[in-house]
Design an enzyme around this catalytic site. Structure first.
Site, PDB file in Angstrom:
ATOM      1  N   HIS A 165      -6.753  20.241 -15.680  1.00 32.70           N
ATOM      2  CA  HIS A 165      -7.229  21.622 -15.619  1.00 32.70           C
ATOM      3  C   HIS A 165      -6.351  22.165 -14.617  1.00 32.70           C
ATOM      4  CE1 HIS A 165      -9.056  25.128 -16.740  1.00 32.70           C
ATOM      5  NE2 HIS A 165      -9.498  25.451 -14.953  1.00 32.70           N
TER       6      HIS A 165
ATOM      7  N   HIS B 204     -11.944  29.017 -20.842  1.00 33.37           N
ATOM      8  CA  HIS B 204     -13.110  28.445 -20.487  1.00 33.37           C
ATOM      9  C   HIS B 204     -13.546  27.955 -21.778  1.00 33.37           C
ATOM     10  CE1 HIS B 204     -15.984  29.297 -16.392  1.00 33.37           C
ATOM     11  NE2 HIS B 204     -15.049  29.088 -16.750  1.00 33.37           N
TER      12      HIS B 204
END
Length: 756
Positions: free
Chosen positions: A44, A90
């Site tokens: 990420h 998210h």
């Protein structure tokens, strides 16, 4: 073998990566150092599987002020105003804790914007869920929507649009993407760079807790084990989800913008993924300096936190500001007025120099400002020098067979009226929970092809310009052909902003894909990036930022490739509300744009909503897009609409692009929005009704002869197909549906899910 080697695997580092760390440091790392690398080298944070491909995207343009690599992309909008835009995911946190996962996604994207010196002005939310009749999906949807509305409404930033997609591939991996746009006077633009040895690192905002340890940095860098989307989401993972406080965020926004207005900040960086580990190392690496951090000076809200917990926590509502020592009192006083905590946690240091004479800034974590060094690593090794993987790629073995199963010819037997009713599913029950009129800048809000806002806000120069926003995705297209599907999605975004009179100026992307260790997924990602690059080059659109979300899988099953494109457009003069998709009585209905594809197949249903959602057919060969033709049509439509927005006489009564669901759904949506029916004729086939190739528009006009003359002059096809009026939508030879029934379908379907 070190006794820390089993720990590195728990932190998501491979054995080879551990050995690389040993090589960087010239020794074995301690636990704190290993934790820093664990979060910063996560998928990420480091983009280690995608960076090699992202380099192929076009990122420059004459109006681009800041491109990829900073917290947000920034363009020059004219009138001494700059626009900052960013999109993020998210996904994994929202799958575990939907309310806080979505809420903190909004909080994080807001900080990306005001970190640049921009006031956040609007949010959009592309959302993706599984079977809408499944109880867990309804729980996820309700939690996510409540999180977005609860945070956005409280912090005072309007949510002006987005998408809502249901598909079985998201059953175990819902996607929650959030886009934010803001504006700033050009002179207030600031970057996240630490400079000036002796300058202070000041932590602003909330205290640090254990919530968010191993949050998006780790959660988003691995798939879920369970195949049903529930069995692997146990209580042990919930502490990894951050907890948001929108009121703290609101105070933080105002304090940071005031600091920038007063010229009290040298550089500033938000604390998102990887927390202080990210903010300290990235600011130091960008400035090619070092930074000493006193771990004991970091305010915390939980007792007994270890240094590695403090440095990697992703607790929300925090910013790191670099200031000069002489400004400390002013910074502290200003923050106090806004009830924002300001704590000096470190200072900028001189870099060392390597054998080639290049500066090497070191991040040192200390036990006290002059105390023992707990960790010491080159800042760039965390921020810039993560491993770069060119992972194996393989075209899916079953793709040819899937493409051969084309549904187009079989659509002739469809019940067209029933299909239209099934596809007219609105999201009003979702976006009605969002306040989309905060700031009173929203001219066209949720439910239209694109959002349109006045380019205005506190502290901005006076301007008559407007900005348009659209988010678009088409996983059905991209599952068949990720290159052509992504290119067509870019085209759809350009068409969407054209319907509100805007010319597209830049795009951002959120690339949601499965496990990059699966060669088929890497092939999809690489193809999608190439498709985006081809479309953006053809349309002269720079890609000024983005996000990559990988490991969206459960039990080894990957989601369909889901690149989301955020398109930013500008309107030169916005003084009137332009026409949108609601039409008036007694106007001609016109198709603008080339109706038929070239070649033997004039209309393809491959990857269309009617094929997937109604016919349960996921195969076929995707349509092609003529970008020159599309650009001509979009420029013509944007010109017509912008004339109306500028207060000039317009030939347009309404405008709606042909997108998901094709011409049939575009007609049905306009009828439902206006409460007025229409009678249309001359459509060639069921395939033409439902094909989704972008670049076509359904418009209504009181003067079709005048409109057609202008279109001919511009080289744009324009064909009259009907007239508005009555209480039914009649498509001659195919269907007749009461407008009231279309309105019921549009308004109630998702509402019923939320009520469940």
């Amino acid at each position: 073998m070190s006794n820390l080697e089993p720990v590195h695997r728990a932190l998501g580092l491979s054995d080879a990566e551990y050995e690389e760390i040993v090589g960087v440091l010239g020794r074995e790392p301690n636990l704190l150092e290993l934790s820093l690398y664990g979060v910063m080298w996560s998928e990420h944070c480091s983009y280690k599987s995608s960076r090699i491909h992202l380099k192929r995207l076009p990122t420059k343009g004459p109006h681009v002020l800041v491109g990829p690599g900073e917290n947000a992309g920034v363009i020059d909008a004219g009138d001494n105003i700059a626009i900052a835009i960013r999109i993020e995911s998210h996904n994994h946190p929202s799958a575990i804790e939907p309310y806080q996962g979505a809420a903190t996604g909004v909080g994080g994207i807001l900080r990306d914007i005001f970190t640049m010196g921009a006031r956040p002005l609007a949010v959009m939310d592309p959302l993706f869920f599984g079977d809408p009749e499944d109880a867990r999906q309804q729980w996820l949807l309700d939690g996510v929507v409540s999180g977005i509305s609860g945070y956005g409404n409280s912090v005072g930033v309007p949510t002006v649009g987005g998408e809502l997609t249901f598909d079985r591939c998201y059953q175990s991996n819902p996607l929650v993407n959030v886009l934010c746009v803001g504006a700033l006077p050009k002179e207030r633009l600031v970057l996240g760079i630490a400079s000036g040895p002796g300058n202070l690192a000041v932590l602003l905002g909330s205290s640090t807790g254990r919530d968010g340890i191993g949050g998006v940095s780790v959660l988003a860098s691995a798939g879920f084990e369970g195949s049903d989307g529930a069995e692997s989401l146990d209580d042990a993972k919930r502490p990894s989800v951050q907890v948001g406080d929108p009121y703290e965020e609101k105070r933080l926004i105002e304090a940071c913008l005031a600091l920038l207005d007063e010229g009290l900040v040298v550089g500033i960086q938000d604390l998102g993924g990887a927390g202080l580990a990210c903010a300290t190392s990235e600011t130091a690496a960008r400035g090619r300096v070092g930074m000493d951090v006193d771990v004991n000076a970091i305010p915390r809200r939980e007792p007994g936190m270890e240094p590695w917990e403090v440095m990697t926590s992703e607790s929300q509502e925090r910013m790191l500001a670099i200031i000069t020592p002489e400004n400390l009192d002013q910074v502290t006083a200003l923050c106090s007025r806004w009830e924002v905590r300001a704590a000096v946690i470190g200072h900028v240091t001189e870099p060392d120099f390597d054998a080639n004479g290049e500066p090497v800034g070191r991040l040192r974590i200390r036990d006290g400002f002059d105390g023992a060094i707990l960790a010491e690593v080159p800042a760039s090794s965390l921020a810039d020098d993560a491993p770069l993987y060119d992972r194996p790629k393989a075209r899916p073995a079953n793709l040819d067979a899937t493409i051969a199963d084309d549904p187009t010819d079989d659509a002739v037997s469809l019940d067209v009226a029933a299909a239209i009713e099934q596809l007219v599913v609105g999201a009003r029950a979702v976006y009605s929970q969002y306040d989309h009129q905060l700031f009173l800048n929203t001219v066209i809000g949720p439910g239209a092809d694109a959002a349109l806002l006045r380019l205005a806000g506190p502290g901005l120069p006076v301007s008559k310009r407007g900005m348009a926003l659209s988010t678009d995705s088409n996983p059905r297209w991209c599952a068949l052909d990720p290159r052509a599907g992504t290119a067509a999605t870019v085209a759809e975004g350009v068409a969407n902003v054209a319907t509100v009179g805007a010319t597209a100026k830049a795009v951002v992307n959120c690339l949601n894909f499965g496990n990059p260790e699966h060669p088929e997924v890497m092939w999809q990602l690489s193809e999608a990036i190439d498709g985006m690059s081809e479309a953006c080059n053809a349309l002269s659109l720079p890609v000024i930022g983005g996000n990559v979300s990988l490991y969206n899988e459960s039990g080894g099953i990957d989601i369909d490739p889901t690149p989301v494109i955020g398109t930013l457009g500008l309107v030169e003069t916005l003084v009137c509300v332009p026409p949108s998709l609601s039409w008036s009585d007694n106007c001609d209905v016109v198709i603008l744009g080339t109706r038929r594809e070239s070649g033997d197949r004039p209309h393809s249903l491959a990857g269309s909503r009617v094929a997937v959602d109604v016919m349960a057919r996921r195969g076929g060969a995707l349509f092609s897009v003529d970008f020159a033709d599309l650009q001509t049509s979009c420029e013509f439509v944007a010109g017509l609409v912008s004339d109306a927005a500028a207060g000039n006489a317009s030939l347009l009564d309404s405008v709606h692009d042909v997108g998901g669901g094709g011409i049939a759904v575009a007609l049905a949506e306009s009828a439902a929005q206006s409460g007025i029916g229409a009678s249309v004729a001359g459509l060639e086939s069921v395939a033409e009704l439902f094909s989704e190739r972008p670049g076509r528009f359904i418009v209504t006009t009181p003067d079709s002869a005048g409109l057609r003359a202008l279109a001919k002059q511009a080289g744009v096809s324009a064909e009259v197909i009907g007239r508005t009026g009555g209480l039914d939508l009649v498509i001659e030879g195919f269907a007749s549906i009461a407008v009231s029934r279309l309105q019921d379908r549009r308004d109630k379907t998702v509402a019923e899910l939320l009520d469940a």
